[in-house]
Design an enzyme around this catalytic site. Structure first.
Site, PDB file in Angstrom:
ATOM      1  N   LYS A   1       0.821  -1.220   0.000  1.00  0.00           N
ATOM      2  CA  LYS A   1       0.000   0.000   0.000  1.00  0.00           C
ATOM      3  C   LYS A   1       0.852   1.266   0.000  1.00  0.00           C
ATOM      4  O   LYS A   1       0.609   2.174  -0.787  1.00  0.00           O
ATOM      5  CB  LYS A   1      -0.900   0.059   1.248  1.00  0.00           C
ATOM      6  CG  LYS A   1      -1.873  -1.072   1.398  1.00  0.00           C
ATOM      7  CD  LYS A   1      -2.703  -0.898   2.660  1.00  0.00           C
ATOM      8  CE  LYS A   1      -1.916  -0.908   3.938  1.00  0.00           C
ATOM      9  NZ  LYS A   1      -1.585  -2.228   4.496  1.00  0.00           N
TER      10      LYS A   1
ATOM     11  N   ARG B   1      11.986  -0.867  11.116  1.00  0.00           N
ATOM     12  CA  ARG B   1      10.723  -0.825  11.873  1.00  0.00           C
ATOM     13  C   ARG B   1      10.637  -2.001  12.824  1.00  0.00           C
ATOM     14  O   ARG B   1      10.726  -3.151  12.403  1.00  0.00           O
ATOM     15  CB  ARG B   1       9.531  -0.847  10.898  1.00  0.00           C
ATOM     16  CG  ARG B   1       9.134   0.523  10.420  1.00  0.00           C
ATOM     17  CD  ARG B   1       8.035   0.456   9.407  1.00  0.00           C
ATOM     18  NE  ARG B   1       6.831  -0.229   9.870  1.00  0.00           N
ATOM     19  CZ  ARG B   1       5.681  -0.203   9.215  1.00  0.00           C
ATOM     20  NH1 ARG B   1       5.570   0.457   8.087  1.00  0.00           N
ATOM     21  NH2 ARG B   1       4.631  -0.847   9.680  1.00  0.00           N
TER      22      ARG B   1
ATOM     23  N   ARG C   1      -9.060   1.288   9.366  1.00  0.00           N
ATOM     24  CA  ARG C   1      -8.638  -0.063   9.703  1.00  0.00           C
ATOM     25  C   ARG C   1      -9.692  -0.804  10.526  1.00  0.00           C
ATOM     26  O   ARG C   1      -9.479  -1.960  10.890  1.00  0.00           O
ATOM     27  CB  ARG C   1      -7.352   0.006  10.517  1.00  0.00           C
ATOM     28  CG  ARG C   1      -6.117  -0.413   9.734  1.00  0.00           C
ATOM     29  CD  ARG C   1      -4.940  -0.261  10.677  1.00  0.00           C
ATOM     30  NE  ARG C   1      -3.776  -0.978  10.267  1.00  0.00           N
ATOM     31  CZ  ARG C   1      -2.785  -0.466   9.525  1.00  0.00           C
ATOM     32  NH1 ARG C   1      -2.874   0.732   9.044  1.00  0.00           N
ATOM     33  NH2 ARG C   1      -1.730  -1.195   9.254  1.00  0.00           N
TER      34      ARG C   1
ATOM     35  N   ARG D   1      -0.033  -8.952  13.230  1.00  0.00           N
ATOM     36  CA  ARG D   1      -0.590  -7.885  12.385  1.00  0.00           C
ATOM     37  C   ARG D   1      -1.502  -8.469  11.306  1.00  0.00           C
ATOM     38  O   ARG D   1      -2.538  -7.876  10.980  1.00  0.00           O
ATOM     39  CB  ARG D   1       0.544  -7.077  11.754  1.00  0.00           C
ATOM     40  CG  ARG D   1       1.173  -6.122  12.760  1.00  0.00           C
ATOM     41  CD  ARG D   1       2.568  -5.735  12.372  1.00  0.00           C
ATOM     42  NE  ARG D   1       2.612  -4.952  11.156  1.00  0.00           N
ATOM     43  CZ  ARG D   1       3.705  -4.829  10.394  1.00  0.00           C
ATOM     44  NH1 ARG D   1       4.816  -5.459  10.718  1.00  0.00           N
ATOM     45  NH2 ARG D   1       3.666  -4.085   9.324  1.00  0.00           N
TER      46      ARG D   1
ATOM     47  N   ARG E   1      11.792  -5.871   4.338  1.00  0.00           N
ATOM     48  CA  ARG E   1      11.669  -4.435   4.620  1.00  0.00           C
ATOM     49  C   ARG E   1      12.339  -4.074   5.949  1.00  0.00           C
ATOM     50  O   ARG E   1      12.892  -2.987   6.088  1.00  0.00           O
ATOM     51  CB  ARG E   1      10.185  -4.032   4.651  1.00  0.00           C
ATOM     52  CG  ARG E   1       9.978  -2.542   4.873  1.00  0.00           C
ATOM     53  CD  ARG E   1       8.546  -2.116   4.677  1.00  0.00           C
ATOM     54  NE  ARG E   1       7.699  -2.471   5.808  1.00  0.00           N
ATOM     55  CZ  ARG E   1       6.382  -2.254   5.844  1.00  0.00           C
ATOM     56  NH1 ARG E   1       5.768  -1.713   4.820  1.00  0.00           N
ATOM     57  NH2 ARG E   1       5.682  -2.590   6.901  1.00  0.00           N
TER      58      ARG E   1
HETATM   59  P1  ADP Z   1       1.409  -1.816   7.705  1.00  0.00           P
HETATM   60  O1  ADP Z   1       0.348  -1.602   6.659  1.00  0.00           O
HETATM   61  O2  ADP Z   1       2.693  -2.265   7.136  1.00  0.00           O
HETATM   62  O3  ADP Z   1       0.952  -2.649   8.863  1.00  0.00           O
HETATM   63  P2  ADP Z   1       1.236   0.955   8.708  1.00  0.00           P
HETATM   64  O4  ADP Z   1       2.384   1.847   8.528  1.00  0.00           O
HETATM   65  O5  ADP Z   1      -0.015   1.267   7.947  1.00  0.00           O
HETATM   66  O6  ADP Z   1       1.836  -0.461   8.355  1.00  0.00           O
HETATM   67  O7  ADP Z   1       0.821   0.865  10.246  1.00  0.00           O
HETATM   68  C1  ADP Z   1       1.757   0.540  11.249  1.00  0.00           C
HETATM   69  C2  ADP Z   1       1.057   0.406  12.611  1.00  0.00           C
HETATM   70  O8  ADP Z   1       0.462   1.674  12.965  1.00  0.00           O
HETATM   71  C3  ADP Z   1      -0.120  -0.568  12.682  1.00  0.00           C
HETATM   72  O9  ADP Z   1       0.296  -1.909  12.901  1.00  0.00           O
HETATM   73  C4  ADP Z   1      -0.939   0.013  13.838  1.00  0.00           C
HETATM   74  O10 ADP Z   1      -0.375  -0.296  15.075  1.00  0.00           O
HETATM   75  C5  ADP Z   1      -0.792   1.516  13.628  1.00  0.00           C
HETATM   76  N1  ADP Z   1      -1.864   2.077  12.774  1.00  0.00           N
HETATM   77  C6  ADP Z   1      -1.699   2.658  11.557  1.00  0.00           C
HETATM   78  N2  ADP Z   1      -2.874   3.083  11.055  1.00  0.00           N
HETATM   79  C7  ADP Z   1      -3.824   2.739  11.966  1.00  0.00           C
HETATM   80  C8  ADP Z   1      -5.246   2.867  12.028  1.00  0.00           C
HETATM   81  N3  ADP Z   1      -5.933   3.425  11.032  1.00  0.00           N
HETATM   82  N4  ADP Z   1      -5.888   2.398  13.128  1.00  0.00           N
HETATM   83  C9  ADP Z   1      -5.220   1.832  14.138  1.00  0.00           C
HETATM   84  N5  ADP Z   1      -3.885   1.656  14.147  1.00  0.00           N
HETATM   85  C10 ADP Z   1      -3.186   2.105  13.072  1.00  0.00           C
END
Ligand code: ADP
Length: 191
Positions: A14, A134, A89, A146, A128
């Site tokens: 994404k 990260r 999410r 996750r 990654r």
């Molecule tokens: P990825 O898609 O690789 O899991 P992101 O960068 O989108 O990574 O998100 C990393 C972390 O940030 C998530 O695992 C969560 O803990 C938090 N997070 C991001 N966006 C949201 C959201 N919309 N609602 C709740 N937690 C979020």
């Protein structure tokens, strides 16, 4: 304004695709993951609180991300619309987003969902981790958590959006360029 959600499990690409698509279609790219990591990097109180949740691969509270998006949504000068990445999410976040858009005379126009095999997701995240550092990419148990959280809390949004005719599945396997072409071709139908 045309507003897209880009959707898919962790590691589905994404973030990578969003940067390219936002540029191509002149969209404002809003990533809650990036915003949260910026809070952590800046050492804010919010960042400190959220970092433990994120390191475990859990979702941060809905109100935190809803507030972050609300603070950004009026800063759209000159753009063709939004590309929401990693938000919503949960179904509750989706309903909050619909309300925010609604009061501004906008809506979600399309939901692009990247489909990627489970093993490929895990491989991409482990790769990654070497570059991004990260913490949530390093530990295989956190990666699995996750993916589980995605299935239980995030995937129900697909059903919710399908009922509104927004669901656009896209094959997320292959090269970055191949996937970019597939997504772009799909988005052209809406702009
Ligand atoms: P990825 O898609 O690789 O899991 P992101 O960068 O989108 O990574 O998100 C990393 C972390 O940030 C998530 O695992 C969560 O803990 C938090 N997070 C991001 N966006 C949201 C959201 N919309 N609602 C709740 N937690 C979020």
């Amino acid at each position: 304004m045309v507003n897209f959600l880009i959707f898919g499990p962790p590691g589905s690409g994404k973030g990578t695709q969003s940067v390219k698509l936002a540029e191509k279609f002149n969209l404002v790219h809003l990533s809650t993951g990036d915003m949260l990591r910026a809070e952590i990097a800046a050492g804010t109180e919010l960042g400190k609180k959220m970092s433990t949740i994120m390191a475990k691969g859990e979702l941060v509270p809905d109100e935190v991300v809803i507030e972050m998006i609300a603070a950004r949504i009026d800063k759209t000068k000159g753009s063709a619309g939004f590309l929401f990445d990693g938000f919503p999410r949960t179904v509750a976040q989706t309903i909050a987003l619909e309300k925010m858009l609604n009061v501004r005379g906008m809506k979600i126009d399309s939901m692009l969902v990247l489909d990627v095999d489970h093993d490929e997701l895990v491989n991409r995240l482990i790769m990654r981790a070497e570059q991004s550092g990260r913490p949530d990419d390093k530990d295989p148990a956190v990666i699995e958590n996750r993916i589980d959280v995605y299935k239980s809390k995030t995937e129900p949004i697909i059903n919710y959006c399908s009922q509104k005719g927004l669901y656009q599945p896209v094959n997320g396997m292959g090269t970055i360029d191949d996937i970019f072409v597939r997504l772009s071709d799909n988005m052209k139908k809406f702009v």
